[in-house]
Scaffold this active site. Structure first.
Site, short mmCIF file in Angstrom:
data_model
loop_
_atom_site.label_atom_id
_atom_site.label_comp_id
_atom_site.label_asym_id
_atom_site.label_seq_id
_atom_site.Cartn_x
_atom_site.Cartn_y
_atom_site.Cartn_z
N ASN A 1 33.51 35.87 42.32
CA ASN A 1 32.17 36.19 41.74
C ASN A 1 32.15 36.75 40.47
OD1 ASN A 1 33.27 38.78 42.90
ND2 ASN A 1 31.54 39.32 43.79
N GLU B 1 39.16 47.01 46.32
CA GLU B 1 37.66 46.97 46.09
C GLU B 1 37.22 45.80 47.09
OE1 GLU B 1 35.98 49.01 44.61
OE2 GLU B 1 37.40 50.25 43.45
N CYS C 1 29.53 42.32 45.59
CA CYS C 1 29.53 43.38 46.70
C CYS C 1 28.67 44.15 46.59
CB CYS C 1 31.05 43.82 46.59
SG CYS C 1 31.25 44.34 44.71
N GLU D 1 37.75 52.14 40.46
CA GLU D 1 37.84 51.27 39.16
C GLU D 1 37.27 51.78 38.32
OE1 GLU D 1 38.03 47.24 40.29
OE2 GLU D 1 40.43 47.39 40.21
#
Ligand code: NAP
Length: 474
Positions: free
Chosen positions: A148, A247, A281, A455
């Site tokens: 994505n 993640e 997400c 992150e």
């Protein structure tokens, strides 16, 4: 396409075994890409190990300057990377340019962090020894990224790994390997030594990644993708007790209170829902609107959503490109059919178009019942599913009622109440009167089954470092 082979030890390595990358706007084959096997993984690990010895010994300033150069070059070539992402992922030009800028910013941020790996020296309170704490590169890192965000999910891992002094092997998503491959000449030009960064597209994903996670030189696995694959990787990582950064998926609630500024709430919801056409997400998945303003909010959102132009993302007038593949498009269509069958009302969109390309129109559903699949699962597409609420405690309970905990959004004009609500949301990130939380300078990540670790921010580099404590007397 210029680069379609494996990138190992600074060289392009062709293979007989190859796979096609398809343009989702027209379903045409864009490129035939090399597929890595176990022998390529071993070669990449050898190269990364050799390069890391020198890289980790360089001064933080030297590493920082290489990363800074990577930021400059990627910023200069933003439109090139944006175009490539539109071709392989389908995203509209505005989303692609936004991603290219965001991706480049990780190089700038971690150029700045590279020189700030703070340590500590203090007195042990009882023994009187000195406690000295420092951070060292953790070792080789295997990075696995989703389709994505073909650039940013890679640079969000490469930049902190390099800042920390680690060598890496990247396994990009099979739908979108071209952007990561195209980044490699830029990194070479920026001064990244050969072998330090290797890219292995593959169709034998599970066995290849599993093989690397069992190599004793690997110490970190950093993954962005679905929670299901994350669980598999955690199990695999357990054998060597690797440092995991995960993640994973989300199911973001948006809570719009009756005292919210309507313009802010609409803008924020549009951004949270439609950035990257909902294939994020962080995308707004469940939209809870206070019953007093639900009708006005729904009408305005439907007006904005139906005004968006859908089409091939290479057309500059297009706002919304196609979804990445037929399976993703069909899943979105199934979510809408399921919600409608369970009583939801289609306010706009909701009809699968005919013709070529994996398009789905921006859609607003109202009166969506709690048991609809699109409430329980990640939609990953341009569908806004609206529910109503009247009671604050009830909406907080509903917002938290999921195994995910990546991001939530709150819209309210009462700052005291809004902050109280934010604190009660069990999410790693909250957007308050904002529909966008992603920022290289902030710790991105989730609670519960949305992941482990962070992150970006100060935390991002520590994911690639080990803490060493020396107990000293002098
Ligand atoms: P995915 O199916 O989990 O794939 C992600 C990556 O994992 C791809 O490179 C894929 O390779 C690889 N993979 C698949 N099976 C594997 C296995 N058995 N072992 C090792 N690697 C494997 O996810 P996706 O469909 O690409 O991306 C969508 C998901 O990513 C959503 O759930 C979304 O929420 C999540 N996501 C999370 C974040 C975040 O920061 N939290 C950001 C973006 C996306 P192949 O392509 O070769 O299958």
């Amino acid at each position: 396409m210029d680069h379609t082979d494996l990138y190992i030890n600074g060289a392009w390595v062709p293979t007989d075994d190859r796979f096609d990358v398809v343009n989702p706007a027209n379903e045409a084959v864009l490129a035939s890409v090399a597929s890595a096997g176990i022998e390529h993984a071993d070669a990449a690990l050898d190269a990364a190990e050799a390069a890391m010895a020198d890289w980790a010994a360089r001064t933080p300033r030297e590493r920082s300057e290489v990363l800074r150069k990577a930021w400059e070059l990627m910023t200069e070539r933003r439109d090139h990377f944006a175009h490539l992402m539109t071709l392989e992922n389908g995203k509209a030009g505005v989303d692609a340019r936004g991603e290219a800028t965001y991706a480049a910013e990780f190089f700038r941020w971690f150029a700045e962090e590279a020189v700030r790996a703070d340590g500590l020296i203090t007195h042990a309170p009882v023994s009187g020894a000195r406690i000295m704490v420092q951070h060292k590169p953790a070792g080789l890192a295997v990075l696995i990224t989703p389709w994505n965000y073909p650039a940013a999910m890679g640079t969000r891992k490469i930049a902190p790994a390099l800042a920390a002094g680690c060598g890496v092997i990247i396994k990009p998503a099979s739908e979108t390997p071209l952007t990561m491959l195209a980044l490699m000449p830029l990194l070479e030009e920026a001064g990244v030594p050969k072998g330090l960064v290797n890219v292995l597209p593959t169709k034998r994903t599970g066995p290849l990644v599993d093989h690397m996670l069992h190599d004793p030189r690997v110490r970190v696995v950093s993954f962005t993708g679905s929670t299901g694959v994350g669980r598999t990787l955690l199990k695999s990582a357990a054998d060597q007790v690797l440092k995991p950064a995960m993640e994973l998926g989300g199911n973001a609630p948006v809570v719009v209170f009756e005292d919210a500024d309507m313009d802010t709430a609409i803008e924020g919801t549009m951004l949270a829902k439609m950035r990257n056409l909902g294939e994020a997400c962080t995308a707004a998945n469940r939209i809870y609107v206070h019953a007093d303003i639900a009708e006005a909010f729904t009408k305005r959102l439907a007006e904005r959503m139906s005004a968006l132009k859908v089409g091939d993302g290479t057309d500059p007038s297009v706002d919304v490109g196609p979804l990445v593949n037929a399976a993703t498009r069909d899943k979105v269509a199934d979510f809408v059919a399921d919600a409608v069958a369970k009583g939801a009302k289609v306010e706009c969109g909701g009809k699968l178009p005919e013709g070529t390309g994996y398009f789905y129109p921006p859609t607003v559903l109202s009166n969506v019942p709690e048991h609809a699949e699109c409430v329980q699962d990640e939609i990953f597409g341009p569908v806004a599913a609206i529910q109503t609420f009247t009671d604050q405690d009830d909406v907080i309970r509903r917002a938290n009622d999921t195994e995910y905990g990546l991001v939530a959004y709150v819209f309210s004009g009462d700052f005291k109440r809004a902050l109280q609500v934010c604190e009660r949301l069990d999410y790693g990130m909250v957007g308050l009167n904002r529909g966008l939380v992603s920022d290289p300078a902030a710790p991105f990540g989730g609670t519960k089954q949305s992941g482990l670790g962070r992150e970006g921010g100060h935390e991002g580099m520590l994911e690639f470092m080990e803490t060493q404590y020396i107990s000293a007397s002098w």
